[in-house]
Scaffold this motif. Sequence first.
Motif: not given
Length: 206
Positions: A194, A130, A157, A134, A161, A26
């Motif tokens: 990301l 996420h 997404l 997404d 993750e 992140c």
Amino acid sequence: MSLVELIGQADERGLAASGLACLDRCVPLLGGDDEILRPLWAGLSDDAGAAEWGERLEQVRGKLGGDGEFGADDGEPGLAGSGSGDSHGSGEDEAVLLARRMLAAAPVERSAAGVRAWADACSVAALQIHRLLDPLKDAGDSVDARREGRTEGMSPLVAAELRRQITVLELLAGHGPAGLRPALEVSTEGRRVLRAVVSRRSRRRG
């Protein structure tokens, strides 16, 4: 084995790697470069690194502007908004807030109890981030359901993750310190994904 079960069984090194990997993926939301967390990763390789964890963490917080603490109503990182997926303001704004909470909540002392709570909260936060970013809707009621193994209707997404979180914990459980390098590679891949998502959203706004 579900993600919740893996976190419950992980040792101190695995928990620290799990939380750090979630934060690492992140980093694009925090404006950091790809090397910003490398000193923390390096410190996980041996027991001596535990003593330097706090100092290295404070250096990272200083660089990312994340040295603040939670307010009284902030709660644990990742828990706010994890139920329905609804956000206050834009999804990206909430995602940035969750990422900053992950950094602010990292324990200065790398004890098993401290990193367990942090790793669990970071897991929730990263999945929620996420989910917010997404472009396809996740059909689940909450990220908690995903962590417990209920994976029907996951958006791409979020599914990726979840898979990365499970992989990191399995690598550390199966290989100990030797699992750190492949775990970092898994996290690096997720960070690139990301970063691309954030970049596309920025271009659409422009």
